[in-house]
Design a protein around this motif. Structure first.
Motif, PDB file in Angstrom:
ATOM      1  N   THR A  91       0.829  -1.214   0.000  1.00 39.32           N
ATOM      2  CA  THR A  91       0.000   0.000   0.000  1.00 39.32           C
ATOM      3  C   THR A  91       0.861   1.261   0.000  1.00 39.32           C
ATOM      4  OG1 THR A  91      -0.059   0.147   2.409  1.00 39.32           O
ATOM      5  CG2 THR A  91      -1.756  -1.204   1.362  1.00 39.32           C
ATOM      6  N   ARG A 101      -2.475   4.464  -2.681  1.00 39.77           N
ATOM      7  CA  ARG A 101      -3.773   3.940  -3.148  1.00 39.77           C
ATOM      8  C   ARG A 101      -4.503   5.118  -3.821  1.00 39.77           C
ATOM      9  NH1 ARG A 101      -7.564   2.004   0.770  1.00 39.77           N
ATOM     10  NH2 ARG A 101      -8.285   0.487  -0.761  1.00 39.77           N
ATOM     11  N   LYS A 135      -8.212   5.262  -4.479  1.00 43.03           N
ATOM     12  CA  LYS A 135      -9.073   5.330  -3.284  1.00 43.03           C
ATOM     13  C   LYS A 135      -8.683   6.533  -2.427  1.00 43.03           C
ATOM     14  CE  LYS A 135     -11.351   1.422  -3.959  1.00 43.03           C
ATOM     15  NZ  LYS A 135     -12.805   1.359  -4.158  1.00 43.03           N
ATOM     16  N   ASN A 195      -5.986   7.405  -1.279  1.00 45.79           N
ATOM     17  CA  ASN A 195      -5.059   7.003  -0.211  1.00 45.79           C
ATOM     18  C   ASN A 195      -5.766   6.775   1.133  1.00 45.79           C
ATOM     19  OD1 ASN A 195      -2.816   7.035  -1.949  1.00 45.79           O
ATOM     20  ND2 ASN A 195      -2.651   9.255  -1.722  1.00 45.79           N
ATOM     21  N   ALA A 196      -6.995   6.253   1.061  1.00 43.75           N
ATOM     22  CA  ALA A 196      -7.692   5.873   2.303  1.00 43.75           C
ATOM     23  C   ALA A 196      -6.863   4.796   2.998  1.00 43.75           C
ATOM     24  CB  ALA A 196      -9.089   5.348   1.968  1.00 43.75           C
ATOM     25  N   THR A 198      -6.210   1.623   4.915  1.00 35.90           N
ATOM     26  CA  THR A 198      -6.716   0.297   5.293  1.00 35.90           C
ATOM     27  C   THR A 198      -5.903  -0.218   6.486  1.00 35.90           C
ATOM     28  OG1 THR A 198      -5.137  -0.632   3.766  1.00 35.90           O
ATOM     29  CG2 THR A 198      -7.380  -0.320   2.935  1.00 35.90           C
ATOM     30  N   SER A 241      -4.472  12.099   1.799  1.00 33.38           N
ATOM     31  CA  SER A 241      -5.186  10.894   2.243  1.00 33.38           C
ATOM     32  C   SER A 241      -6.609  11.274   2.657  1.00 33.38           C
ATOM     33  CB  SER A 241      -4.467  10.242   3.419  1.00 33.38           C
ATOM     34  OG  SER A 241      -5.303   9.254   3.997  1.00 33.38           O
ATOM     35  N   SER A 242      -7.552  10.378   2.341  1.00 30.13           N
ATOM     36  CA  SER A 242      -8.943  10.619   2.780  1.00 30.13           C
ATOM     37  C   SER A 242      -9.195   9.990   4.150  1.00 30.13           C
ATOM     38  CB  SER A 242      -9.919  10.066   1.743  1.00 30.13           C
ATOM     39  OG  SER A 242      -9.746   8.669   1.624  1.00 30.13           O
ATOM     40  N   ASN A 290      -9.207   7.326   7.430  1.00 35.74           N
ATOM     41  CA  ASN A 290      -9.505   5.912   7.661  1.00 35.74           C
ATOM     42  C   ASN A 290     -10.364   5.359   6.523  1.00 35.74           C
ATOM     43  OD1 ASN A 290      -9.555   3.516   9.198  1.00 35.74           O
ATOM     44  ND2 ASN A 290     -11.587   4.039   9.980  1.00 35.74           N
ATOM     45  N   ASP A 291      -9.985   4.201   5.982  1.00 40.51           N
ATOM     46  CA  ASP A 291     -10.808   3.556   4.954  1.00 40.51           C
ATOM     47  C   ASP A 291     -12.060   3.031   5.650  1.00 40.51           C
ATOM     48  OD1 ASP A 291     -11.988   1.593   3.191  1.00 40.51           O
ATOM     49  OD2 ASP A 291     -10.166   1.798   1.987  1.00 40.51           O
ATOM     50  N   SER A 301     -14.290   1.145   4.809  1.00 40.65           N
ATOM     51  CA  SER A 301     -14.632  -0.280   4.667  1.00 40.65           C
ATOM     52  C   SER A 301     -13.898  -1.134   5.707  1.00 40.65           C
ATOM     53  CB  SER A 301     -14.357  -0.776   3.250  1.00 40.65           C
ATOM     54  OG  SER A 301     -12.978  -0.657   2.983  1.00 40.65           O
ATOM     55  N   ASN A 302     -12.952  -0.526   6.449  1.00 34.76           N
ATOM     56  CA  ASN A 302     -12.342  -1.249   7.592  1.00 34.76           C
ATOM     57  C   ASN A 302     -13.441  -1.747   8.538  1.00 34.76           C
ATOM     58  OD1 ASN A 302      -9.685  -0.881   6.845  1.00 34.76           O
ATOM     59  ND2 ASN A 302      -9.384   0.975   8.058  1.00 34.76           N
TER      60      ASN A 302
END
Ligand SMILES: CCCCCC/C=C/C(=O)SCCNC(=O)CCNC(=O)[C@H](O)C(C)(C)COP(=O)(O)OP(=O)(O)OC[C@H]1O[C@@H](n2cnc3c(N)ncnc32)[C@H](O)[C@@H]1OP(=O)(O)O
Length: 328
Positions: A75, A91, A94, A96-97, A99, A131-132, A134-135, A137-138
């Motif tokens: 990543t 990433r 995405k 740079n969320a 994960t 970066s956006s 925390n992802d 989808s975690n």
């Protein structure tokens, strides 16, 4: 020496004084050529200079980034060059969320950088975002033990992640290439220097997400910008422009996006040549007395978030994003 010899013949000037180091070195080199014929000196000079220019022209001497990339990261792209270790979140599709894998890899990269022979370490992002955060989808990866267990393991991961920044021993610089959200903003209070493109924004929408501040921002932000401005960001989710973040002390300096990379890396390359031990020790003197407090704050913020993640407010906000009903 060869140029002087080719144009003026054998050394014919008085020896410079012992403290005139540069001219003395030049004189010694010229004098060492003795009675070499002027034409030979001229030819040797031409050969030497031609050799220098052909070796600097050869692009095969410069390794492409892919070759310098440290292996073992999926990543991130981690490179070390010019005494700088660069950790780039990678990433871009995405934004740079972050994960779970990215949190773990950043911790690994920081631990390696703390021991390598680089003088400074940089965190940056690939693509249009820094970066956006925390992802989201975690939160969907729930183990068989249930959601409480997920909240518990996430709180441990968060705490370990932030601890790595608190304890990082060398100068740590954020090169904020674009918008930054959530945890990528809050940890900036633990960096030594933050350079931002004028395209960057700084957004901590914790209330919108039913969450609460982390990354020690509940302590560092009021300290950096005063409690009133910190509350607007951390409670009400006010998004700051790069210029506003700079005026409030979160960002060190803002650069036009068109020249951002060039200006920042020129500056960082110059800083990386400073004596590394002096920089490390200065950082210790500046930061060490706060460390214990920061660890305690990190533990408390992680504990509070563990509870927040189980709340309806948080669950609904995350579901709304994941089902495409909401965006920031
Ligand atoms: C161990 C746990 C520790 C947790 C610590 C606590 C941390 C807290 C935080 O960081 S809170 C902040 C969380 N972040 C967000 O809420 C941002 C959510 N993202 C958005 O609102 C938007 O994506 C955007 C405003 C960042 C960008 O919008 P836009 O320019 O329109 O791009 P897209 O939305 O199309 O994004 C492209 C692509 O990326 C996916 N994506 C972006 N950010 C995230 C994210 N944070 N989590 C998951 N996925 C993200 C987005 O869904 C798109 O995916 P797709 O192409 O549709 O598959």
């Amino acid at each position: 020496a060869l140029f002087s010899h080719a144009t003026e013949g054998p050394c014919n000037t008085p020896k410079p004084g012992v403290f005139d180091l540069i001219n003395k070195a030049k004189w010694d080199a010229w004098n060492a050529l003795g009675s070499l014929p002027k034409e030979t000196a001229r030819q040797n000079y031409v050969d030497l200079v031609s050799g220098l220019s052909s070796s600097s022209d050869s692009s095969s001497q410069v390794k492409p980034e892919a070759d310098r990339k440290q292996p073992g990261y999926e990543t991130l792209v981690v490179t070390s060059e010019d005494s700088i270790t660069k950790i780039m979140m990678n990433r871009p599709a995405k934004k740079n969320a972050m994960t779970t894998q990215m949190y773990n890899e950043i911790m690994l990269a920081l631990k390696a950088a703390s021991k390598d022979d680089s003088a400074i370490t940089v965190l940056t992002g690939n693509g249009d975002y820094y970066s956006s955060g925390n992802d989201l989808s975690n939160f969907t990866d729930i183990p068989p033990e249930g959601i409480e267990e997920k909240a518990k393991s996430s709180a441990i991961l968060l705490r370990d992640f932030v601890d790595c920044f608190i304890d990082f021993p060398k100068p740590l610089i954020a090169v904020v290439n674009g918008p930054a959200v959530g945890i990528s903003v809050t940890i900036l209070g633990l960096f030594d220097t933050v350079y931002a493109s004028n395209r960057a924004t700084f957004h901590t929408p914790f209330s919108h997400l039913g969450q609460s501040p982390e990354g020690c921002s509940s302590y560092t932000f009021p300290k950096i910008m005063g409690p009133a401005k910190a509350a607007e960001m951390l409670i009400f989710g006010k998004k700051l422009t790069a210029a506003e973040a700079c005026a409030q002390g979160l960002v060190t300096e803002v650069f036009p996006d068109s020249t951002f990379q060039k200006e920042v890396w020129t500056r960082l390359k110059a800083y990386s040549k400073l004596p590394p031990n002096a920089m490390r020790i200065s950082k210790q003197v500046i930061r060490n007395r706060e460390k214990e407090k920061l660890h305690a704050i990190n533990a408390e913020e992680s504990r509070v978030l563990q509870e927040r993640w189980l709340s309806d407010e948080c669950t609904n906000a995350v579901m709304n994003f994941l089902t495409r009903k909401a965006k920031l």
